[in-house]
Design a protein around this motif. Structure first.
Motif, PDB file in Angstrom:
ATOM      1  N   LYS A  29      15.367  17.478  33.894  1.00  0.00           N
ATOM      2  CA  LYS A  29      15.469  17.325  35.389  1.00  0.00           C
ATOM      3  C   LYS A  29      16.888  18.140  36.749  1.00  0.00           C
ATOM      4  O   LYS A  29      16.544  18.059  37.024  1.00  0.00           O
ATOM      5  CB  LYS A  29      14.763  15.795  35.823  1.00  0.00           C
ATOM      6  N   LEU A  30      18.183  17.046  35.449  1.00  0.00           N
ATOM      7  CA  LEU A  30      19.629  17.863  36.294  1.00  0.00           C
ATOM      8  C   LEU A  30      19.668  19.260  35.368  1.00  0.00           C
ATOM      9  O   LEU A  30      20.982  19.633  36.004  1.00  0.00           O
ATOM     10  CB  LEU A  30      20.044  16.248  36.144  1.00  0.00           C
ATOM     11  N   GLN A  31      19.113  20.091  35.107  1.00  0.00           N
ATOM     12  CA  GLN A  31      18.910  21.571  34.957  1.00  0.00           C
ATOM     13  C   GLN A  31      20.203  21.942  33.753  1.00  0.00           C
ATOM     14  O   GLN A  31      21.244  22.720  34.389  1.00  0.00           O
ATOM     15  CB  GLN A  31      19.183  22.154  36.280  1.00  0.00           C
ATOM     16  N   LEU A  32      20.652  20.651  33.159  1.00  0.00           N
ATOM     17  CA  LEU A  32      21.526  20.663  31.565  1.00  0.00           C
ATOM     18  C   LEU A  32      20.962  22.156  30.581  1.00  0.00           C
ATOM     19  O   LEU A  32      19.855  21.570  30.726  1.00  0.00           O
ATOM     20  CB  LEU A  32      22.122  19.753  31.302  1.00  0.00           C
ATOM     21  N   THR A  33      22.047  22.442  30.386  1.00  0.00           N
ATOM     22  CA  THR A  33      21.705  23.541  29.228  1.00  0.00           C
ATOM     23  C   THR A  33      22.870  23.646  28.124  1.00  0.00           C
ATOM     24  O   THR A  33      23.623  22.338  28.230  1.00  0.00           O
ATOM     25  CB  THR A  33      22.220  24.849  29.601  1.00  0.00           C
ATOM     26  N   ASN A  34      22.025  23.798  26.928  1.00  0.00           N
ATOM     27  CA  ASN A  34      23.458  23.636  26.035  1.00  0.00           C
ATOM     28  C   ASN A  34      24.396  22.578  25.800  1.00  0.00           C
ATOM     29  O   ASN A  34      24.875  21.549  24.981  1.00  0.00           O
ATOM     30  CB  ASN A  34      24.591  24.674  26.159  1.00  0.00           C
ATOM     31  N   THR A  35      22.973  21.548  25.790  1.00  0.00           N
ATOM     32  CA  THR A  35      23.396  20.111  25.261  1.00  0.00           C
ATOM     33  C   THR A  35      23.519  19.497  24.047  1.00  0.00           C
ATOM     34  O   THR A  35      22.898  19.983  22.755  1.00  0.00           O
ATOM     35  CB  THR A  35      22.046  18.807  26.490  1.00  0.00           C
ATOM     36  N   ASP A  36      24.312  18.256  23.761  1.00  0.00           N
ATOM     37  CA  ASP A  36      24.577  17.899  22.779  1.00  0.00           C
ATOM     38  C   ASP A  36      24.072  16.215  23.205  1.00  0.00           C
ATOM     39  O   ASP A  36      24.943  15.743  24.324  1.00  0.00           O
ATOM     40  CB  ASP A  36      25.771  18.449  22.702  1.00  0.00           C
ATOM     41  N   ILE A  37      24.590  15.325  22.308  1.00  0.00           N
ATOM     42  CA  ILE A  37      24.382  13.660  22.214  1.00  0.00           C
ATOM     43  C   ILE A  37      25.947  13.301  22.486  1.00  0.00           C
ATOM     44  O   ILE A  37      26.866  14.004  22.715  1.00  0.00           O
ATOM     45  CB  ILE A  37      24.187  13.224  20.395  1.00  0.00           C
ATOM     46  N   LEU A  38      25.483  12.794  23.585  1.00  0.00           N
ATOM     47  CA  LEU A  38      27.021  12.062  24.231  1.00  0.00           C
ATOM     48  C   LEU A  38      27.581  11.444  23.153  1.00  0.00           C
ATOM     49  O   LEU A  38      28.378  11.269  22.805  1.00  0.00           O
ATOM     50  CB  LEU A  38      26.616  11.223  25.817  1.00  0.00           C
ATOM     51  N   GLN A  39      26.915  10.083  22.428  1.00  0.00           N
ATOM     52  CA  GLN A  39      27.192   9.423  21.667  1.00  0.00           C
ATOM     53  C   GLN A  39      26.628   8.983  20.888  1.00  0.00           C
ATOM     54  O   GLN A  39      25.417   8.313  20.581  1.00  0.00           O
ATOM     55  CB  GLN A  39      27.957   8.261  22.539  1.00  0.00           C
ATOM     56  N   VAL A  40      26.809   9.453  19.580  1.00  0.00           N
ATOM     57  CA  VAL A  40      26.476   9.033  18.586  1.00  0.00           C
ATOM     58  C   VAL A  40      26.592   8.677  17.527  1.00  0.00           C
ATOM     59  O   VAL A  40      26.951   7.119  17.429  1.00  0.00           O
ATOM     60  CB  VAL A  40      27.197  10.132  16.540  1.00  0.00           C
ATOM     61  N   THR A  41      24.937   7.459  17.671  1.00  0.00           N
ATOM     62  CA  THR A  41      24.304   6.088  17.293  1.00  0.00           C
ATOM     63  C   THR A  41      24.137   6.060  15.506  1.00  0.00           C
ATOM     64  O   THR A  41      24.041   5.243  14.886  1.00  0.00           O
ATOM     65  CB  THR A  41      23.179   5.502  18.025  1.00  0.00           C
ATOM     66  N   LYS A  42      23.412   7.307  14.985  1.00  0.00           N
ATOM     67  CA  LYS A  42      23.633   7.524  13.895  1.00  0.00           C
ATOM     68  C   LYS A  42      23.219   8.207  12.811  1.00  0.00           C
ATOM     69  O   LYS A  42      22.559   9.199  13.702  1.00  0.00           O
ATOM     70  CB  LYS A  42      21.836   6.560  13.464  1.00  0.00           C
ATOM     71  N   SER A  43      23.160   9.053  11.532  1.00  0.00           N
ATOM     72  CA  SER A  43      23.138   9.792  11.616  1.00  0.00           C
ATOM     73  C   SER A  43      22.644   9.493   9.466  1.00  0.00           C
ATOM     74  O   SER A  43      22.757   8.669   9.450  1.00  0.00           O
ATOM     75  CB  SER A  43      25.020  10.315  11.029  1.00  0.00           C
ATOM     76  N   GLU A  44      21.695  10.468   9.719  1.00  0.00           N
ATOM     77  CA  GLU A  44      21.174  10.710   8.463  1.00  0.00           C
ATOM     78  C   GLU A  44      21.151  10.859   6.671  1.00  0.00           C
ATOM     79  O   GLU A  44      22.488  12.015   7.277  1.00  0.00           O
ATOM     80  CB  GLU A  44      19.613  11.936   9.010  1.00  0.00           C
ATOM     81  N   SER A  45      21.429  10.563   6.504  1.00  0.00           N
ATOM     82  CA  SER A  45      21.507  10.360   5.317  1.00  0.00           C
ATOM     83  C   SER A  45      21.024  11.271   4.491  1.00  0.00           C
ATOM     84  O   SER A  45      19.829  11.608   4.463  1.00  0.00           O
ATOM     85  CB  SER A  45      21.578   8.739   4.232  1.00  0.00           C
ATOM     86  N   LEU A  46      22.170  12.112   3.124  1.00  0.00           N
ATOM     87  CA  LEU A  46      21.404  12.599   2.114  1.00  0.00           C
ATOM     88  C   LEU A  46      21.785  12.835   1.096  1.00  0.00           C
ATOM     89  O   LEU A  46      22.536  12.304   0.630  1.00  0.00           O
ATOM     90  CB  LEU A  46      21.349  14.494   3.283  1.00  0.00           C
ATOM     91  N   LYS A  47      20.243  12.987   0.137  1.00  0.00           N
ATOM     92  CA  LYS A  47      20.965  13.290  -0.832  1.00  0.00           C
ATOM     93  C   LYS A  47      20.405  14.836  -1.616  1.00  0.00           C
ATOM     94  O   LYS A  47      20.088  15.548  -1.105  1.00  0.00           O
ATOM     95  CB  LYS A  47      19.772  12.235  -2.430  1.00  0.00           C
ATOM     96  N   LYS A  48      21.225  15.137  -2.200  1.00  0.00           N
ATOM     97  CA  LYS A  48      20.796  16.789  -3.347  1.00  0.00           C
ATOM     98  C   LYS A  48      19.507  16.119  -4.856  1.00  0.00           C
ATOM     99  O   LYS A  48      19.774  15.419  -5.633  1.00  0.00           O
ATOM    100  CB  LYS A  48      22.310  17.190  -3.600  1.00  0.00           C
ATOM    101  N   LEU A  49      18.712  16.781  -4.888  1.00  0.00           N
ATOM    102  CA  LEU A  49      17.603  16.748  -5.283  1.00  0.00           C
ATOM    103  C   LEU A  49      18.004  18.101  -6.615  1.00  0.00           C
ATOM    104  O   LEU A  49      17.465  19.038  -5.604  1.00  0.00           O
ATOM    105  CB  LEU A  49      16.579  16.331  -4.705  1.00  0.00           C
ATOM    106  N   VAL A  50      17.978  18.062  -7.330  1.00  0.00           N
ATOM    107  CA  VAL A  50      18.208  18.548  -8.657  1.00  0.00           C
ATOM    108  C   VAL A  50      16.907  18.624  -9.455  1.00  0.00           C
ATOM    109  O   VAL A  50      16.865  17.512 -10.213  1.00  0.00           O
ATOM    110  CB  VAL A  50      19.307  19.062  -9.680  1.00  0.00           C
ATOM    111  N   VAL A  51      16.057  19.360 -10.348  1.00  0.00           N
ATOM    112  CA  VAL A  51      14.926  19.621 -10.555  1.00  0.00           C
ATOM    113  C   VAL A  51      14.846  21.134 -11.649  1.00  0.00           C
ATOM    114  O   VAL A  51      15.281  21.866 -11.175  1.00  0.00           O
ATOM    115  CB  VAL A  51      13.979  19.761 -10.308  1.00  0.00           C
ATOM    116  N   PHE A  52      15.068  20.416 -12.541  1.00  0.00           N
ATOM    117  CA  PHE A  52      14.271  22.079 -13.866  1.00  0.00           C
ATOM    118  C   PHE A  52      13.193  22.674 -14.047  1.00  0.00           C
ATOM    119  O   PHE A  52      12.516  21.748 -14.693  1.00  0.00           O
ATOM    120  CB  PHE A  52      15.360  21.458 -15.380  1.00  0.00           C
TER     121      PHE A  52
END
Length: 372
Positions: A118-141
């Motif tokens: 509404k306030l016409q901002l572009t290229n926006t990003d988060i101001l204050q990060v509150t949470k980051s997603e936890s990741l795993k690597k899955l390997v299968v044969f």
């Protein structure tokens, strides 16, 4: 024409998952029953006696609010108190109340993104990060002839995404060896013998929250009786979520001119300003509700201006010290836009899912302040 209350709240949870909310917040179904039949939904910023009367008059079954009715734990419920009266009236009229608060503020496509747009901002990003997603690597044969079906199953379950890229796998060809024992039923090879077969090492990134789902789908698609796979913990951070947004105007503008735009877009007659009205602004931070806690963050990230609500005297002095301008449009001013946005979202999803339920926007102004 009706749906279960759970069906409506499921739509809201897809937009604003509950796990995004701050720990101190009280969200979700505060009054009611998920099995209740719902014909009409009323969307409001706050729930007070006037809003409740509006809901009764319009024969509403469910109120969807931004601010909680029950915020802190209550040890008793007396019907001669304002909160007790409200809860009693809601129950007597079979009106449920559901709240999406900081989870809606934080969500991608939620209140802060709507305010930034509404306030016409572009290229926006988060101001204050509150949470980051936890990741795993899955390997299968996987045997050569099953590689595509296993990849497809894992992808449909939510694996193989890195940022804005999908189908992200690494494959390495090799030789697997194994000896099927007496009670086995091997897909390849002979019992009692050491077999060597061509296999692929297939690996991808999986969000921790869906790891078990991906593994189950992988196992169903895999042809082997016993599937060899590994799970590795990662220090990589996945998708981030957080409060507020920071972005750029298309071009620098004098603060005085931007104030006019803010008033127009948020339909305001008045606002409070800290800073030089003749200064140039280009990078702008916003935070719906009360954003004074993010003055230092906005300044550190190079914002020329922070637009928010509930700025206090010493907050304003801090902004002056940091050299950042402030526009205080009030708590209500930053958040009243949620009514139109939530109604639009629900109507779109209800139509897409072919649900039979009406959605109304509350006409009550719940702003307690008057400027005279």
């Amino acid at each position: 024409m009706s749906v279960k209350l759970q069906q409506v709240t499921n739509l809201i949870n897809k937009l604003a998952p509950k796990n995004l909310a701050y720990e101190w917040d009280n969200i979700g179904l505060q009054i009611g029953d998920y099995n209740q039949e719902v014909d009409k939904v009323l969307v409001t910023l706050d729930v007070n006696q006037q809003v409740l009367e509006e809901a009764i008059e319009k024969d509403v079954d469910l109120i969807v609010a931004h601010h909680p009715v029950i915020f802190k734990g209550i040890s008793n419920l007396r019907f001669n108190t304002p909160l007790g009266k409200l809860i009693q009236k809601a129950i007597k009229n079979n009106i449920s109340i559901y709240v999406a608060h900081t989870n809606y503020d934080i969500a991608e496509g939620g209140l802060n993104d709507i305010l930034a747009k509404k306030l016409q901002l572009t290229n926006t990003d988060i101001l204050q990060v509150t949470k980051s997603e936890s990741l795993k690597k899955l390997v299968v044969f996987v045997p050569v002839n099953a590689i595509n079906q296993v990849k497809e199953a894992m992808g449909k379950a939510g694996a193989d995404w890195i940022g804005n890229y999908s189908n992200c796998f690494f494959e390495q060809e090799g030789v697997g060896s194994f000896k099927p024992l007496a009670d086995s039923n091997p897909y390849l090879g002979s019992k009692g013998e050491i077999n060597q077969v061509e296999e692929y090492r297939l690996e991808t990134i999986v969000p921790s929250k869906i790891l078990h789902k991906v593994i189950n789908k992988m196992l169903k698609a895999h042809p082997y009786e016993e599937v060899a796979y590994d799970i590795y913990p990662l220090d990589n951070q996945g998708q981030k979520s957080g409060i507020g947004r920071i972005g750029y105007l298309k071009e620098a503008i004098v603060l005085e001119e931007y104030i006019k735009l803010v008033k127009e877009k948020l339909e305001l007659e008045n606002l409070k300003l800290v800073g030089d009205i003749h200064s140039q602004i280009h990078k702008v931070a916003i935070c719906s509700g009360s954003g004074a806690d993010f003055i230092k963050t906005a300044s550190f990230k190079g914002a020329d201006l922070l637009v928010t609500g509930d700025i206090k005297y010493h907050d304003a002095q801090l902004a002056e010290e940091k050299g950042i301008s402030l526009i205080d449009v009030g708590h209500y001013g930053t958040e009243k836009i949620m009514k139109d946005a939530m109604v639009e979202y629900l109507l779109e999803k209800i139509k897409k899912n072919n649900l039979k339920v009406g959605v109304l926007r509350s006409e009550i102004n719940t702003n307690p302040f008057q400027i005279i």
